[in-house]
Scaffold this motif. Structure first.
Motif, PDB file in Angstrom:
ATOM      1  N   VAL A 373       0.672  -0.726   0.065  1.00 23.00           N
ATOM      2  CA  VAL A 373      -0.300  -0.624  -0.572  1.00 23.00           C
ATOM      3  C   VAL A 373       0.725   0.741   0.305  1.00 23.00           C
ATOM      4  O   VAL A 373       0.806   2.171  -0.332  1.00 23.00           O
ATOM      5  N   LEU A 374       1.858   1.522   1.007  1.00 22.62           N
ATOM      6  CA  LEU A 374       3.259   2.233   1.149  1.00 22.62           C
ATOM      7  C   LEU A 374       3.514   2.362  -0.571  1.00 22.62           C
ATOM      8  O   LEU A 374       2.862   3.135  -1.000  1.00 22.62           O
ATOM      9  N   PHE A 375       3.823   1.437  -1.234  1.00 21.33           N
ATOM     10  CA  PHE A 375       4.555   1.425  -2.344  1.00 21.33           C
ATOM     11  C   PHE A 375       3.368   2.184  -3.471  1.00 21.33           C
ATOM     12  O   PHE A 375       3.924   2.564  -4.710  1.00 21.33           O
ATOM     13  N   CYS A 376       2.154   1.927  -3.657  1.00 18.94           N
ATOM     14  CA  CYS A 376       1.311   2.065  -4.463  1.00 18.94           C
ATOM     15  C   CYS A 376       0.467   3.750  -4.044  1.00 18.94           C
ATOM     16  O   CYS A 376       0.602   5.027  -4.838  1.00 18.94           O
ATOM     17  N   MET A 377       0.682   3.886  -2.618  1.00 17.10           N
ATOM     18  CA  MET A 377       1.031   5.821  -2.574  1.00 17.10           C
ATOM     19  C   MET A 377       2.066   6.320  -3.276  1.00 17.10           C
ATOM     20  O   MET A 377       1.899   7.625  -3.005  1.00 17.10           O
ATOM     21  N   ASN A 378       3.279   5.754  -3.171  1.00 22.34           N
ATOM     22  CA  ASN A 378       4.794   6.308  -4.018  1.00 22.34           C
ATOM     23  C   ASN A 378       4.746   6.385  -5.168  1.00 22.34           C
ATOM     24  O   ASN A 378       4.732   6.987  -6.116  1.00 22.34           O
ATOM     25  N   GLN A 419       0.420  14.133  -1.790  1.00 18.78           N
ATOM     26  CA  GLN A 419       0.769  12.980  -1.492  1.00 18.78           C
ATOM     27  C   GLN A 419       1.624  12.277  -0.755  1.00 18.78           C
ATOM     28  O   GLN A 419       2.128  11.223  -0.155  1.00 18.78           O
ATOM     29  N   ILE A 420       2.746  13.229  -0.625  1.00 16.27           N
ATOM     30  CA  ILE A 420       3.792  13.300   0.243  1.00 16.27           C
ATOM     31  C   ILE A 420       3.465  13.041   1.395  1.00 16.27           C
ATOM     32  O   ILE A 420       3.893  12.286   2.352  1.00 16.27           O
ATOM     33  N   LEU A 421       2.316  13.995   1.846  1.00 16.61           N
ATOM     34  CA  LEU A 421       1.661  13.490   3.722  1.00 16.61           C
ATOM     35  C   LEU A 421       0.567  12.360   2.914  1.00 16.61           C
ATOM     36  O   LEU A 421       0.973  11.786   4.808  1.00 16.61           O
ATOM     37  N   GLY A 422       0.394  12.202   2.166  1.00 14.37           N
ATOM     38  CA  GLY A 422      -0.182  10.740   2.765  1.00 14.37           C
ATOM     39  C   GLY A 422       1.140   9.453   2.787  1.00 14.37           C
ATOM     40  O   GLY A 422       0.603   8.752   3.377  1.00 14.37           O
ATOM     41  N   VAL A 423       1.944   9.769   2.567  1.00 15.11           N
ATOM     42  CA  VAL A 423       3.322   8.348   2.693  1.00 15.11           C
ATOM     43  C   VAL A 423       3.694   8.807   3.987  1.00 15.11           C
ATOM     44  O   VAL A 423       3.957   7.667   4.455  1.00 15.11           O
ATOM     45  N   LEU A 426       1.217   6.883   5.887  1.00  9.49           N
ATOM     46  CA  LEU A 426       1.154   5.717   6.582  1.00  9.49           C
ATOM     47  C   LEU A 426       2.455   5.428   6.986  1.00  9.49           C
ATOM     48  O   LEU A 426       2.702   4.406   7.639  1.00  9.49           O
ATOM     49  N   ILE A 427       3.271   6.412   7.014  1.00  3.15           N
ATOM     50  CA  ILE A 427       4.648   5.552   7.518  1.00  3.15           C
ATOM     51  C   ILE A 427       4.616   5.407   8.861  1.00  3.15           C
ATOM     52  O   ILE A 427       4.565   4.580  10.340  1.00  3.15           O
ATOM     53  N   ILE A 428       3.595   6.858   9.792  1.00  5.89           N
ATOM     54  CA  ILE A 428       3.639   7.010  10.851  1.00  5.89           C
ATOM     55  C   ILE A 428       2.351   6.083  11.505  1.00  5.89           C
ATOM     56  O   ILE A 428       2.762   5.720  12.245  1.00  5.89           O
ATOM     57  N   PHE A 429       1.316   5.698  10.737  1.00  9.25           N
ATOM     58  CA  PHE A 429       0.655   4.803  11.168  1.00  9.25           C
ATOM     59  C   PHE A 429       0.243   4.678  10.455  1.00  9.25           C
ATOM     60  O   PHE A 429      -0.626   3.947   9.760  1.00  9.25           O
ATOM     61  N   PRO A 430       1.142   2.658  10.101  1.00  7.94           N
ATOM     62  CA  PRO A 430       1.129   2.001   9.241  1.00  7.94           C
ATOM     63  C   PRO A 430      -0.311   1.486   9.900  1.00  7.94           C
ATOM     64  O   PRO A 430      -1.193   0.325   8.818  1.00  7.94           O
TER      65      PRO A 430
END
Length: 435
Positions: A373-378, A419-423, A426-430
């Motif tokens: 999911v993180l990859f897709c957000m990136n 979008q970077i905020l979205g990444v 996801l990292i801060i709140f997996p």
């Protein structure tokens, strides 16, 4: 033939990277570049006996049953492109915008989410929204940058919102459940869409001139019911496709077939189904899937040869050697994907990097589904980022002549920030993606 193995894995990796970069700069398609480099190193490092190993790896990629869902979802998008379903959906969503300042932009994002949930193809969505929403926003006096950004960023949501082709390719490459990926990506996809909506509303209320309220006559109940009919068929398709997956009734592949049947039935009910529509949609599907398959063949061959050379272990050691802190390693991977996204297609990025990244992620104790999911957000960022962000080129193909590529990329900068905020979220709140 010259024995390349005497170079050692360090210089071999450097030569492989240099060849890839040099050939891509000549304008050769990624699929042919990766396949040529794979054959060159297979023959030069191992000799002719290694060629069957390449073919067996390629076969394992293209013979996956789940891969059948890719042409199905592409066909859904191709039929949608040619039907009036998206147009009626956009008209129906006027009831959501109403007298809201920035309402047409918000309506565009809602339509983008529904279209993404119907097919998961980015290019078609941006073109559709560029034809439907952009002219209307410009006619109403919307700020040009805001209108362009909403269309491109909203159209790119097909990357995140299930059934996303990006998630399917990641699942095939990383060997994780695509159903789990779809479930985990749902909330992050809606989160990103909500960021866009919040940004539009905040900008519109801080500066009302950016998004004038549309002057509309009061609609009668009959008119409202007529508009709402445009929502029924798209919502039914989404419910049948995603409902069958999340309900455990059908696999992703079976659900994709349900989706195609639903879209064909919808066009038939609307009286739009014709041999010409099906033929054109099928030809577009063959063209799109042919590109994906060829990139997959080339990338699978290259990764297979690189693995035999010991390259994957070498690169893994390099990446994990950067820091003992798993978060630093993860951020470094995100940076690599971000840079690659400026120059390469997401299919190539997934197939070239995930065989290296996913084992590292698992070793670090992270969930590979969350990482998908993180990859897709990136990859959302890669669709918008210059110099080769495909979203900008898709929109340019249907935008008014006075809108240049420079204008489009400039308009996309705030949305790239979101979008970077979205990444980061996801990292801060997996837990947002079940990680």
């Amino acid at each position: 033939m010259f024995d390349l193995s005497i170079l050692g894995i360090e210089y071999g990796t450097l030569l492989m990277f240099a060849m890839l970069l040099g050939m891509l700069l000549t304008g050769m398609p990624l699929a042919f570049v990766t396949l040529f480099v794979a054959l060159f190193f297979a023959l030069g490092w191992f000799g002719p006996m290694s060629v069957p190993l390449i073919t067996s790896r390629v076969y394992s990629f293209v013979s996956s049953f789940v891969f059948v869902s890719v042409p199905m979802f592409v066909l859904m998008a191709a039929i949608l492109d040619r039907s009036g379903i998206a147009r009626d959906l956009f008209d129906a969503m006027r009831l959501v915008g109403g007298r809201l300042r920035g309402g047409v932009a918000v309506q565009t994002i809602f339509v983008a989410v529904i279209l993404a949930a119907m097919s998961g193809i980015v290019g078609g969505e941006i073109v559709l929204l560029g034809l439907l929403a952009l002219p209307q926003m410009l006619r109403l006096g919307y700020d040009k940058n805001l209108a362009i950004g909403v269309v491109c960023a909203g159209g790119a949501l097909g990357t995140m919102v299930p059934p996303s082709i990006v998630l399917i390719i990641y699942g095939l490459t990383a060997n994780v459940s695509i159903g789990d990926l779809f479930t985990s990506a749902f909330i992050p996809g809606l989160m990103l869409a909500s960021f866009y909506v919040a940004y539009v509303l905040i900008r519109a209320y801080l500066n009302p001139a950016l998004a004038p309220i549309a002057e509309e006559t009061q609609k009668t109940t009959a008119e409202k019911l007529r508009l709402l009919k445009g929502l029924i068929l798209p919502i039914m398709v989404v419910v049948f496709v995603l409902g069958s997956i999340y309900g455990g009734i059908a696999s992703v592949t079976e659900a994709s077939a349900v989706g195609v049947a639903g879209v064909i039935l919808s066009t038939a009910i609307r009286g739009e189904l014709s041999i010409k529509l099906l033929r054109d949609a099928t030809l577009q599907t063959l063209s799109t899937c042919g590109m994906i398959v060829w990139i997959g063949i080339g990338a699978s061959a290259l990764v297979g040869v690189f693995n035999l050379m010991g390259g994957i272990d070498f690169v893994s050691a390099l990446i994990t050697g950067i820091s003992d802190n798993p978060v630093i390693v993860l951020l470094f991977m995100m940076a690599i994907l971000f840079v690659l996204g400026m120059f390469l297609d997401w299919v190539g990025i997934a197939l070239l990097t995930m065989p290296i990244f996913v084992p590292i992620i698992t070793e670090l104790g992270y969930d590979p589904v969350w990482f998908g999911v993180l990859f897709c957000m990136n990859m959302q960022v890669s669709f918008l980022s210059p110099p080769f962000g495909p979203a900008a080129f898709y929109l340019k193909s249907v935008a008014p002549p006075d809108i240049s590529l420079g204008d489009i990329f400039k308009a996309l900068l705030p949305f790239i920030g979101l979008q970077i905020l979205g990444v980061a979220m996801l990292i801060i709140f997996p837990a947002l993606a079940g990680g």
